[in-house]
Design an enzyme around this catalytic site. Structure first.
Site, mmCIF file in Angstrom:
data_model
loop_
_atom_site.group_PDB
_atom_site.id
_atom_site.type_symbol
_atom_site.label_atom_id
_atom_site.label_comp_id
_atom_site.label_asym_id
_atom_site.label_seq_id
_atom_site.Cartn_x
_atom_site.Cartn_y
_atom_site.Cartn_z
ATOM 1 N N HIS A 308 0.859 -1.186 0.000
ATOM 2 C CA HIS A 308 0.000 0.000 0.000
ATOM 3 C C HIS A 308 0.889 1.227 0.000
ATOM 4 O O HIS A 308 1.948 1.241 0.630
ATOM 5 C CB HIS A 308 -0.900 0.025 1.249
ATOM 6 N N ASP A 366 -7.893 -5.325 -0.015
ATOM 7 C CA ASP A 366 -8.360 -6.187 -1.106
ATOM 8 C C ASP A 366 -7.995 -7.642 -0.903
ATOM 9 O O ASP A 366 -8.456 -8.512 -1.644
ATOM 10 C CB ASP A 366 -7.760 -5.690 -2.429
HETATM 11 C C1 SDX Z 1 -6.131 0.091 -2.948
HETATM 12 O O1 SDX Z 1 -4.331 4.578 -2.071
HETATM 13 C C2 SDX Z 1 -5.299 3.969 -1.479
HETATM 14 O O2 SDX Z 1 -5.743 4.336 -0.398
HETATM 15 C C3 SDX Z 1 -5.876 2.789 -2.223
HETATM 16 C C4 SDX Z 1 -6.898 1.954 -1.475
HETATM 17 C C5 SDX Z 1 -8.174 2.726 -1.229
HETATM 18 O O3 SDX Z 1 -8.913 2.352 -0.296
HETATM 19 O O4 SDX Z 1 -8.501 3.645 -2.030
HETATM 20 O O5 SDX Z 1 -6.370 1.544 -0.224
HETATM 21 C C6 SDX Z 1 -7.299 0.710 -2.265
HETATM 22 O O6 SDX Z 1 -5.851 0.429 -4.074
HETATM 23 C C7 SDX Z 1 -5.279 -0.895 -2.177
HETATM 24 C C8 SDX Z 1 -4.016 -1.368 -3.007
HETATM 25 C C9 SDX Z 1 -4.487 -2.481 -3.936
HETATM 26 N N1 SDX Z 1 -3.414 -2.851 -4.879
HETATM 27 C C10 SDX Z 1 -2.800 -4.045 -4.808
HETATM 28 O O7 SDX Z 1 -2.976 -4.859 -3.903
HETATM 29 C C11 SDX Z 1 -1.861 -4.303 -5.993
HETATM 30 C C12 SDX Z 1 -0.527 -4.850 -5.463
HETATM 31 N N2 SDX Z 1 0.145 -3.756 -4.755
HETATM 32 C C13 SDX Z 1 1.058 -2.952 -5.499
HETATM 33 O O8 SDX Z 1 0.891 -2.815 -6.843
HETATM 34 C C14 SDX Z 1 1.593 -1.758 -4.728
HETATM 35 O O9 SDX Z 1 1.884 -2.192 -3.469
HETATM 36 C C15 SDX Z 1 0.719 -0.516 -4.645
HETATM 37 C C16 SDX Z 1 0.273 -0.037 -5.975
HETATM 38 C C17 SDX Z 1 -0.490 -0.783 -3.796
HETATM 39 C C18 SDX Z 1 1.554 0.584 -3.966
HETATM 40 O O10 SDX Z 1 2.574 0.905 -4.848
HETATM 41 P P1 SDX Z 1 3.705 1.978 -4.441
HETATM 42 O O11 SDX Z 1 3.416 2.618 -3.150
HETATM 43 O O12 SDX Z 1 3.936 2.865 -5.618
HETATM 44 O O13 SDX Z 1 4.933 1.047 -4.184
HETATM 45 P P2 SDX Z 1 5.933 0.639 -5.312
HETATM 46 O O14 SDX Z 1 5.189 0.137 -6.497
HETATM 47 O O15 SDX Z 1 6.908 1.761 -5.496
HETATM 48 O O16 SDX Z 1 6.671 -0.609 -4.645
HETATM 49 C C19 SDX Z 1 7.681 -0.391 -3.673
HETATM 50 C C20 SDX Z 1 8.526 -1.654 -3.733
HETATM 51 C C21 SDX Z 1 8.938 -2.010 -5.168
HETATM 52 O O17 SDX Z 1 10.179 -2.721 -5.088
HETATM 53 P P3 SDX Z 1 11.541 -1.840 -5.379
HETATM 54 O O18 SDX Z 1 11.357 -1.230 -6.765
HETATM 55 O O19 SDX Z 1 11.615 -0.797 -4.297
HETATM 56 O O20 SDX Z 1 12.635 -2.869 -5.339
HETATM 57 O O21 SDX Z 1 7.766 -2.778 -3.255
HETATM 58 C C22 SDX Z 1 7.568 -3.711 -4.326
HETATM 59 C C23 SDX Z 1 7.876 -2.985 -5.619
HETATM 60 O O22 SDX Z 1 8.357 -3.893 -6.598
HETATM 61 N N3 SDX Z 1 6.177 -4.105 -4.261
HETATM 62 C C24 SDX Z 1 5.737 -5.356 -4.367
HETATM 63 C C25 SDX Z 1 4.348 -5.270 -4.191
HETATM 64 N N4 SDX Z 1 3.976 -3.995 -3.982
HETATM 65 C C26 SDX Z 1 5.115 -3.273 -4.036
HETATM 66 N N5 SDX Z 1 6.382 -6.529 -4.601
HETATM 67 C C27 SDX Z 1 5.592 -7.637 -4.657
HETATM 68 N N6 SDX Z 1 4.242 -7.640 -4.492
HETATM 69 C C28 SDX Z 1 3.612 -6.482 -4.262
HETATM 70 N N7 SDX Z 1 2.255 -6.481 -4.091
#
Ligand code: SDX
Length: 431
Positions: A308, A366
């Site tokens: 998140h 989720d």
């Molecule tokens: C919702 O914003 C809100 O409030 C949203 C929400 C709401 O109520 O409105 O809470 C609802 O959207 C919840 C989130 C649902 N999405 C998912 O579950 C999809 C999987 N999660 C990711 O795609 C990700 O965690 C996000 C999109 C939720 C957050 O992305 P960020 O904050 O931009 O983090 P990032 O993509 O920069 O990741 C940081 C690191 C990365 O590694 P590095 O590049 O630093 O080496 O963490 C890794 C990412 O590769 N990473 C994950 C991961 N999520 C982040 N690795 C594996 N699995 C994951 N799920």
């Protein structure tokens, strides 16, 4: 905005600027950079807005480190346990918990706006039967601008109020009819003698061939899912609604934009993607394979339902959702649901893995919601439409707050331009 006359001094290129600092009720101080370009001839750069407060708000507060979510100051776990969705809608919209009389009046107003303009039925038949319900919802909600002209003038407080009630009231009907259209079953009209969640379940699952009794356990679980998804500060879809609204677009067009943004798998589409991922994993013994893929930089696969932007400890909504999943599946006699077993083991293994712990990746809202929705009989394609039904009140509350903010103006970010220098046109024969 609290103004303690604190300032941040920024020195660069022979300039020194004193930027005001504002102290919020809760959360980090903010540095006001609104005059930075005028005074310093520079932009700030913050793709994804990880460090940017886009507005002042009194609706929802999130503490990502502590796993806190407050709606008008009330903790989400208390609201999920003690309140119900329409009461939370009132709280989000008007800022205070309603008296008994206020709640009764609000619920009556919502109940009596649940029907759609009958001619809107024709819009559904324009879609392919296999259209994703989110595509249908974006289209139908946007089309409401063409049917409810008497609530599109955002400068009229009364029209804003009517549009708010219409959207909150009609979203369950639109989502249920999108589901019925997808399945080829006849539309079911809302009933005024049912509560919000029961009405939605009946419109989704009843058929003319037999009587339908709403299961109170499922209705309570449905209402709790609505409550847990109602608002969440300045998330992507809410920011979309605010930006669309800042141009003066009508409320139906702005909410349609929010629905479109929510559909993305990184946002509201994650509940569908999460369940599809759990089904792809299939059995507990395949979990290590998928965890390895999620950690592999060369593999685009991510654990859906994990991580998140704000929560870096745990998502308080996921905690409540997990309890609800246990209750619902036990009450439905499917507590040994293999998908739930995979989800619980996946959570356990991921949280024990340094990669997820170090990157502060925890189950979000989720992760468990899809398991409950599937147990209730919804196909995965209906998970995000249900999220959209719930989040409509959050979008509307933030939309109203923005329109009432005297400081609000059209949103217009700038950029870091790294394209070509100015150059002259070259005729095709000389290229
Ligand atoms: C919702 O914003 C809100 O409030 C949203 C929400 C709401 O109520 O409105 O809470 C609802 O959207 C919840 C989130 C649902 N999405 C998912 O579950 C999809 C999987 N999660 C990711 O795609 C990700 O965690 C996000 C999109 C939720 C957050 O992305 P960020 O904050 O931009 O983090 P990032 O993509 O920069 O990741 C940081 C690191 C990365 O590694 P590095 O590049 O630093 O080496 O963490 C890794 C990412 O590769 N990473 C994950 C991961 N999520 C982040 N690795 C594996 N699995 C994951 N799920």
């Amino acid at each position: 905005m609290a103004d303690d006359k604190k300032t941040a001094t920024l020195s660069f290129g022979g300039k020194t600027l004193d930027l005001p600092i504002y102290t919020p009720t809760l959360g980090p101080d903010v540095i006001d950079i609104s005059k930075l370009y005028a005074q310093g001839d520079v932009f700030t750069y913050d793709p994804g807005f990880t460090s940017t407060a886009a507005c002042e708000s009194t609706i929802t507060f999130i503490d990502g480190e502590e796993g806190v979510l407050l709606h008008r100051g009330y903790p989400i776990d208390q609201l999920a346990a003690e309140s119900h969705y329409l009461e939370v809608c009132y709280l989000l919209l008007y800022g205070e918990l309603p008296t008994g009389a206020q709640l009764e009046d609000f619920e009556a107003r919502v109940t009596h706006h649940t029907m759609l303009h009958e001619q809107m039925r024709n819009f559904f038949s324009g879609f392919r039967r296999d259209a994703h319900p989110m595509a249908v919802m974006v289209g139908i909600v946007g089309a409401m601008s063409a049917f409810y002209h008497d609530s599109t003038d955002i400068s009229d407080p009364w029209q804003r109020e009517v549009a708010s009630i219409r959207l909150i009231a009609k979203m369950p009907t639109i989502a249920a009819w999108a589901f019925k259209y997808h399945t080829g079953q006849p539309f079911v009209y809302p009933r005024n003698d049912l509560d919000y969640a029961s009405n939605f379940l009946r419109m989704c699952f009843s058929v003319p061939a037999e009587e339908y009794e709403v299961n109170p356990i499922l209705s309570r679980a449905m209402d709790r899912i609505f409550t847990l998804h109602a608002d969440h500060e300045q998330n992507a879809s809410t920011s979309t609604v605010r930006l669309a609204s800042s141009s003066g677009a009508n409320p139906f067009a702005c909410i349609a934009a929010g629905i479109a943004c929510l559909w993305g798998p990184a946002h509201g589409g994650a509940n569908q993607a999460c369940l599809e991922m759990l089904k792809e994993i299939g059995t507990v013994d395949r979990i290590p394979e998928f965890i390895a893929r999620a950690k592999d930089k060369n593999d685009p696969f991510r654990l859906m339902g994990f991580g998140h932007r704000v929560y870096k400890n745990f998502d308080p909504r996921a905690t409540v959702m997990k309890q609800s999943a246990d209750e619902v599946l036990e009450l439905l006699g499917v507590e040994d649901n293999p998908i739930l077993q995979v989800a619980k083991e996946l959570e356990k293994q991921a949280l024990a893995d340094p990669y997820f712990h170090d990157k502060k990746l925890f189950p979000n809202v989720d992760f468990y919601s899809g398991i409950i929705l599937e147990a209730m009989g919804f196909p995965t394609s209906m998970f995000t439409p249900i999220f959209a039904v719930s989040r409509t009140v959050g979008w509307i509350s933030q939309w109203k707050e923005m329109l009432n903010d005297p400081a609000q103006r059209i949103g217009r970010p700038r950029q870091l331009y790294v394209g070509a220098e100015k150059r002259d046109y070259v005729d095709v024969e000389n290229r």
